[in-house]
Design a protein around this motif. Structure first.
Motif, PDB file in Angstrom:
ATOM      1  N   LEU A   1       0.822  -1.215   0.000  1.00 40.60           N
ATOM      2  CA  LEU A   1       0.000   0.000   0.000  1.00 40.60           C
ATOM      3  C   LEU A   1       0.852   1.260   0.000  1.00 40.60           C
ATOM      4  O   LEU A   1       0.521   2.254  -0.651  1.00 40.60           O
ATOM      5  CB  LEU A   1      -0.930  -0.016   1.212  1.00 40.60           C
ATOM      6  CG  LEU A   1      -1.999  -1.128   1.232  1.00 40.60           C
ATOM      7  CD1 LEU A   1      -2.761  -1.116   2.545  1.00 40.60           C
ATOM      8  CD2 LEU A   1      -2.948  -0.995   0.059  1.00 40.60           C
TER       9      LEU A   1
ATOM     10  N   ARG B   1       2.136   1.730  -3.501  1.00 38.27           N
ATOM     11  CA  ARG B   1       1.065   2.226  -4.373  1.00 38.27           C
ATOM     12  C   ARG B   1       0.844   3.716  -4.119  1.00 38.27           C
ATOM     13  O   ARG B   1       0.545   4.477  -5.044  1.00 38.27           O
ATOM     14  CB  ARG B   1      -0.235   1.458  -4.108  1.00 38.27           C
ATOM     15  CG  ARG B   1      -0.233   0.016  -4.599  1.00 38.27           C
ATOM     16  CD  ARG B   1      -0.026  -0.128  -6.100  1.00 38.27           C
ATOM     17  NE  ARG B   1      -1.001   0.589  -6.883  1.00 38.27           N
ATOM     18  CZ  ARG B   1      -2.193   0.115  -7.252  1.00 38.27           C
ATOM     19  NH1 ARG B   1      -2.547  -1.108  -6.872  1.00 38.27           N
ATOM     20  NH2 ARG B   1      -3.012   0.831  -8.000  1.00 38.27           N
TER      21      ARG B   1
ATOM     22  N   SER C   1       2.879   0.903  -9.937  1.00 38.61           N
ATOM     23  CA  SER C   1       1.803   0.055 -10.453  1.00 38.61           C
ATOM     24  C   SER C   1       1.580  -1.113  -9.500  1.00 38.61           C
ATOM     25  O   SER C   1       2.425  -1.412  -8.654  1.00 38.61           O
ATOM     26  CB  SER C   1       2.171  -0.482 -11.835  1.00 38.61           C
ATOM     27  OG  SER C   1       3.280  -1.375 -11.733  1.00 38.61           O
ATOM     28  N   SER C   2       0.459  -1.792  -9.667  1.00 33.02           N
ATOM     29  CA  SER C   2       0.145  -2.909  -8.785  1.00 33.02           C
ATOM     30  C   SER C   2       1.194  -4.011  -8.897  1.00 33.02           C
ATOM     31  O   SER C   2       1.685  -4.533  -7.888  1.00 33.02           O
ATOM     32  CB  SER C   2      -1.238  -3.468  -9.106  1.00 33.02           C
ATOM     33  OG  SER C   2      -1.553  -4.556  -8.252  1.00 33.02           O
TER      34      SER C   2
ATOM     35  N   SER D   1      -6.860  -5.796  -8.801  1.00 35.88           N
ATOM     36  CA  SER D   1      -6.399  -4.652  -9.601  1.00 35.88           C
ATOM     37  C   SER D   1      -7.017  -4.701 -10.997  1.00 35.88           C
ATOM     38  O   SER D   1      -7.313  -3.670 -11.600  1.00 35.88           O
ATOM     39  CB  SER D   1      -4.871  -4.648  -9.685  1.00 35.88           C
ATOM     40  OG  SER D   1      -4.396  -5.790 -10.382  1.00 35.88           O
TER      41      SER D   1
ATOM     42  N   GLY E   1     -10.270  -3.182 -11.116  1.00 38.60           N
ATOM     43  CA  GLY E   1     -10.276  -1.733 -10.953  1.00 38.60           C
ATOM     44  C   GLY E   1     -10.106  -1.236  -9.543  1.00 38.60           C
ATOM     45  O   GLY E   1     -10.341  -0.051  -9.265  1.00 38.60           O
ATOM     46  N   TRP E   2      -9.682  -2.111  -8.627  1.00 36.29           N
ATOM     47  CA  TRP E   2      -9.513  -1.667  -7.235  1.00 36.29           C
ATOM     48  C   TRP E   2      -8.250  -0.845  -7.089  1.00 36.29           C
ATOM     49  O   TRP E   2      -7.176  -1.240  -7.548  1.00 36.29           O
ATOM     50  CB  TRP E   2      -9.449  -2.866  -6.300  1.00 36.29           C
ATOM     51  CG  TRP E   2      -9.147  -2.481  -4.863  1.00 36.29           C
ATOM     52  CD1 TRP E   2      -9.979  -1.874  -3.998  1.00 36.29           C
ATOM     53  CD2 TRP E   2      -7.906  -2.687  -4.174  1.00 36.29           C
ATOM     54  NE1 TRP E   2      -9.357  -1.681  -2.775  1.00 36.29           N
ATOM     55  CE2 TRP E   2      -8.083  -2.180  -2.860  1.00 36.29           C
ATOM     56  CE3 TRP E   2      -6.673  -3.253  -4.533  1.00 36.29           C
ATOM     57  CZ2 TRP E   2      -7.070  -2.221  -1.914  1.00 36.29           C
ATOM     58  CZ3 TRP E   2      -5.665  -3.296  -3.593  1.00 36.29           C
ATOM     59  CH2 TRP E   2      -5.865  -2.777  -2.290  1.00 36.29           C
ATOM     60  N   ASN E   3      -8.359   0.278  -6.477  1.00 33.03           N
ATOM     61  CA  ASN E   3      -7.211   1.111  -6.122  1.00 33.03           C
ATOM     62  C   ASN E   3      -7.302   1.438  -4.640  1.00 33.03           C
ATOM     63  O   ASN E   3      -8.378   1.809  -4.143  1.00 33.03           O
ATOM     64  CB  ASN E   3      -7.194   2.421  -6.921  1.00 33.03           C
ATOM     65  CG  ASN E   3      -6.797   2.186  -8.373  1.00 33.03           C
ATOM     66  OD1 ASN E   3      -5.749   1.612  -8.644  1.00 33.03           O
ATOM     67  ND2 ASN E   3      -7.654   2.606  -9.301  1.00 33.03           N
ATOM     68  N   PRO E   4      -6.198   1.291  -3.905  1.00 30.14           N
ATOM     69  CA  PRO E   4      -6.229   1.590  -2.473  1.00 30.14           C
ATOM     70  C   PRO E   4      -6.642   3.036  -2.211  1.00 30.14           C
ATOM     71  O   PRO E   4      -6.284   3.946  -2.970  1.00 30.14           O
ATOM     72  CB  PRO E   4      -4.780   1.338  -2.021  1.00 30.14           C
ATOM     73  CG  PRO E   4      -4.187   0.478  -3.080  1.00 30.14           C
ATOM     74  CD  PRO E   4      -4.861   0.854  -4.360  1.00 30.14           C
ATOM     75  N   ARG E   5      -7.425   3.222  -1.154  1.00 33.81           N
ATOM     76  CA  ARG E   5      -7.790   4.576  -0.759  1.00 33.81           C
ATOM     77  C   ARG E   5      -6.555   5.338  -0.299  1.00 33.81           C
ATOM     78  O   ARG E   5      -5.633   4.738   0.267  1.00 33.81           O
ATOM     79  CB  ARG E   5      -8.818   4.532   0.382  1.00 33.81           C
ATOM     80  CG  ARG E   5     -10.132   3.909  -0.007  1.00 33.81           C
ATOM     81  CD  ARG E   5     -11.209   4.276   1.021  1.00 33.81           C
ATOM     82  NE  ARG E   5     -10.771   3.950   2.371  1.00 33.81           N
ATOM     83  CZ  ARG E   5     -11.010   2.790   2.981  1.00 33.81           C
ATOM     84  NH1 ARG E   5     -11.683   1.849   2.324  1.00 33.81           N
ATOM     85  NH2 ARG E   5     -10.611   2.575   4.209  1.00 33.81           N
TER      86      ARG E   5
ATOM     87  N   THR F   1      -2.830   4.287   1.965  1.00 32.45           N
ATOM     88  CA  THR F   1      -1.484   4.309   1.398  1.00 32.45           C
ATOM     89  C   THR F   1      -0.592   5.354   2.035  1.00 32.45           C
ATOM     90  O   THR F   1       0.618   5.318   1.871  1.00 32.45           O
ATOM     91  CB  THR F   1      -1.560   4.584  -0.118  1.00 32.45           C
ATOM     92  OG1 THR F   1      -2.197   5.858  -0.325  1.00 32.45           O
ATOM     93  CG2 THR F   1      -2.342   3.503  -0.832  1.00 32.45           C
TER      94      THR F   1
END
Length: 821
Positions: A324, A327, A332-333, A400, A403-407, A411
């Motif tokens: 996290l 990111r 990138s993931s 990923s 479409g999941w992106n950490p809040r 991070t």
């Protein structure tokens, strides 16, 4: 690891399918795992005490009893209850015989036959001398010429001479029933066919006895009359049920607490799932291997799920936390996954290898519980790392793609205020910490070892408490040791030798009395009968009118004793003969040794083992002694003998493993320092907290060595990275270290909820260890690293201009040194 993780990130479906298949196979294999809490199985089959137990079970049958206790009745009602119940219990197919009466009256009436002819002559002489004296003074013409006292009829010297033998102990109780009028309690002893180690049989036979009791009309024995069951079989069942209950409660609570902490740590349900999914897979794989290798779990390995779960979550906190953070830096993931598993994953692998090696050292123990715990825990640590490499990158790759992106909140690394305090007060914190540790070291001589066997068996269970009361009522132990012999000659030799050892040790002897069937039938009975007849004729001339009521009672008893006829083995009460009757019938060779010491006292059991072992038989062989007390003594000796080597081996193995994996002795010593300091601090805290080592929680020390060292590995690995800043690294890694140690503590802390005192003590000591290590890792160790870094810079005499540029690091201020720069 980074390359493998990146590969699984790109191909998540294949990795997850493989993990799922292995998990299903593991769960299917593990579904038949059973708990084995049998004390005998804590030792390997190669031990003589274990082999002797099995031989005893084949020849003698079950040790111990199913004990039915009737309570709250008057003596007549209690006696009637025992007489009514005995035939019904004896009719059960799994019961060999039932015992409700003592042999007291038989042995009291035949007591004089157990004196030697010479001592009987002495009795006759004293009585004759006293009668002559009395008759002389009864003559009105007698004029005494001196004031000599009357010849003594004190036979206390003879009573003392024969006081410790089996006949005296078996005839000492006035009641013919196992009955205590003051406690309003009666005891019925039922001897099963099979050993209590067979839990299936134990459950079946106890349920059958309970069924018989349910069919009884207890009201006819008085209002409030009630029954209870104790004995070896009920105690084994209660202990098994307690541990099974403890496993369920502790594992459930540990899972809930870990879930709660992870949610607070990552503030997202998906992150919690990402951490726990690899742990679940790893545990399924591990217990599948356990099922294949062992087929059952023991007292310690039953709780490994909670413990390994806590330790495994620690890896997830470090790995996902680093992912996290990367990111958040814009990686990138896949790039963040590769980087996380290359560095943080590498540190996790090092710490897992170190922990596994430590557990494998514990796996060299001869004690089965410790060995299986060490092997399973070691394999489990490595399997959990493998599960993280397979499952976590695949899950990250999958989410990923969706479409999941950490809040941003997950991070961002919040700067820890404690990091600034440590930076500015490093010298003071190091000095204070050193003083505290030195103060705790002064308490080391007060550390104690608890030899009470309650760490292995919970003596507070109702059946255990009632069992002790039954032993007091009976007057001697229900479960004697058994010396296995093959002839009357061997029986006699064993009895003579053990009685002589008991005499030599005096009050320090741990033997109550020794009995063999042959020793209960005295020799030279015809010769003794003739002497008894002479004594009987003397007793007829005793003037009863001059005696007190108490003396008349003793005289009448003595007259009955001299009229007793010689007897053979067939004339002995059935309650006596049955105890020496094995599966092959009577005369198969047993000597029963009844301990005088409390069998929950480990030190006493070790002394008992030394006292009864090593008896030479007539042919030169050494007699074999069987019984759980011998197994207990071997367990205690094994733990005492192995503990120093396991602790030393664990420490050296950790140091060597870290030296090799970290590439330098200095780094290895630095990583090991927090663990060593925290262990010494824990030892110093134990007397202050009134904690003691026992036969179970002693394994916490090597466990702490293996599981706490990874915090130092993670911190030093991050600080050694190029361009690292202390406060930033401390804020990020410190949070992960805190979370990792807390979740590890939760795994062990769940044992605090166990009713079993030994398992409870493991949880308590482990949590003190994790708490102390957390304090040292968050305060003492970082401050010490900064102090060492400062001394190193001064030693190198860096010019002021270059020193200022160095201290600026990445522009975070002039007072943020980085230890490895």
């Amino acid at each position: 690891m980074g390359a493998l993780a990146a590969h699984n990130h790109r191909r998540p479906v294949i990795a997850l399918v493989c993990a799922l298949v292995l998990s299903v196979v593991g769960l299917l294999s593990a579904r038949h795992l059973a708990l084995n809490a049998n004390l005998v199985d804590l030792l390997p089959q190669s031990f003589q005490s274990v082999q002797a137990i099995h031989t005893l079970e084949q020849r003698f049958g079950a040790q111990g009893w199913v004990v039915v206790v009737g309570e709250d009745g008057d003596p007549a009602q209690l006696q009637r209850f025992a007489e009514d119940l005995a035939p019904k219990l004896e009719a059960l197919p799994g019961i060999r015989y039932v015992e409700i009466t003592r042999p007291s009256s038989f042995f009291r009436s035949h007591a004089l036959y157990f004196l030697s002819p010479e001592d009987l002559k002495e009795v006759e002489h004293r009585i004759d001398a006293r009668l002559t004296w009395e008759k002389a003074r009864a003559n009105p013409l007698f004029v005494p010429l001196d004031d000599d006292p009357a010849p003594s009829l004190d036979f206390s010297d003879l009573e003392k001479k024969y006081g410790g033998n089996a006949v005296t102990r078996l005839s000492s109780h006035p009641s013919d029933y196992y009955l205590d009028p003051s406690a309003r309690r009666v005891v019925v002893l039922a001897k099963p066919e099979v050993s209590s180690a067979d839990l299936t049989f134990s459950t079946k036979i106890v349920e059958e006895v309970q069924g018989v009791l349910r069919q009884q009309d207890l009201s006819k024995y008085g209002p409030g009359f009630r029954t209870a069951i104790t004995g070896s079989f009920q105690k084994k069942m209660d202990q098994q049920a307690q541990i099974t209950r403890d496993v369920a409660v502790s594992s459930t609570v540990a899972t809930v607490l870990v879930l709660l902490y992870l949610f607070l740590h990552f503030r997202g349900a998906l992150a919690v799932g990402l951490v726990l999914a690899p742990v679940g897979a790893g545990l399924a794989w591990t217990y599948g291997l356990v099922a294949v290798a062992y087929g059952r779990v023991n007292l310690l390995t039953a709780f490994l799920g909670a413990i390994l779960g806590g330790l495994g979550v620690e890896h997830g906190i470090h790995l996902l936390g680093r992912y996290l953070a990367l990111r958040g830096e814009g990686r990138s993931s896949e790039g963040a996954t590769r980087e996380s598993f290359t560095h943080t994953g590498g540190a996790a692998l090092v710490s897992a290898l170190v922990a596994a090696l430590t557990f494998f050292v514990l796996g060299t123990s001869q004690l089965t519980a410790f060995r299986e715990f060490g092997v399973i825990a070691g394999v489990g640590m490595l399997v959990l790392v493998l599960a993280y490499v397979v499952v976590l990158p695949a899950l990250l790759g999958l989410v990923s793609r969706w479409g999941w992106n950490p809040r941003p909140s997950s991070t961002e690394t919040t700067e820890a205020p404690l990091g600034r305090v440590i930076t500015h007060r490093r010298g003071l914190l190091t000095a204070v910490s050193a003083l505290v540790v030195v103060g705790l070291l002064t308490q080391l001589p007060r550390v104690r070892f608890d030899y009470d066997i309650s760490s292995l068996q919970d003596q507070r269970l109702d059946s255990f408490v009632l069992d002790r009361a039954v032993n007091q009522l009976i007057g001697y132990s229900q479960v004697p040791l058994v010396v296995l012999t093959h002839s009357r000659e061997e029986e006699a030799a064993v009895v003579r030798e053990l009685q002589e050892r008991k005499r030599q040790r005096g009050e320090s002897s741990t033997v109550d009395f020794v009995a063999a069937l042959a020793s209960l039938v005295p020799e030279r009975q015809q010769e003794k009968q003739a002497i008894l007849q002479d004594i009987g004729r003397l007793l007829e001339d005793v003037p009863e009118g001059r005696l007190t009521p108490e003396q008349r009672g003793r005289l009448e008893e003595l007259r009955r004793q001299v009229r007793a006829k010689p007897f053979t083995e067939a004339d002995l009460p059935s309650s006596v003969r049955q105890q020496f009757q094995g599966r092959g019938g009577p005369g198969t060779g047993f000597v029963l040794v009844y301990p005088s010491a409390d069998q929950s006292n480990g030190q006493a059991m070790r002394r008992l083992a030394k006292e009864v072992r090593g008896v030479a038989l007539p042919d030169g062989r050494t007699a074999v002694v069987a019984g759980e007390a011998m197994v207990q003594a071997d367990i205690f000796d094994t733990v005492s003998r192995e503990a120093p080597y396991i602790l030393l081996g664990s420490t050296l193995m950790v140091l060597l493993a870290m030296w090799v994996t970290l590439g330098g002795l200095r780094s290895a010593l630095l990583c090991l320092m927090p663990t060593v300091v925290s262990l010494f601090a824990v030892l110093g805290l134990m007397p202050l907290l009134r904690m003691e080592f026992n036969y179970l929680n002693i394994l916490v020390i090597p466990v702490l060595i293996g599981t706490t060292v990874d915090a130092g590995v993670h911190l030093i690995t991050r600080l050694a990275s190029p361009g690292s800043d202390f406060v930033r690294v401390y804020s990020e890694t410190g949070k992960a270290i805190c979370g990792g140690l807390l979740t590890s503590a939760v795994g062990f802390g769940a044992l605090l909820l166990a009713d079993h005192p030994g398992l409870n003590s493991i949880g308590a000591l482990a949590n003190v260890g994790f708490g102390m290590n957390l304090l040292i890792m968050l305060v003492t160790f970082p401050a010490l690293l900064l102090v060492l870094s400062e001394r190193k810079r001064r030693h190198r005499a860096v010019p002021p201009r270059l020193r200022g540029e160095h201290l600026m690091g990445r522009g975070q201020g002039p007072h943020r040194p980085t230890p490895f720069h």
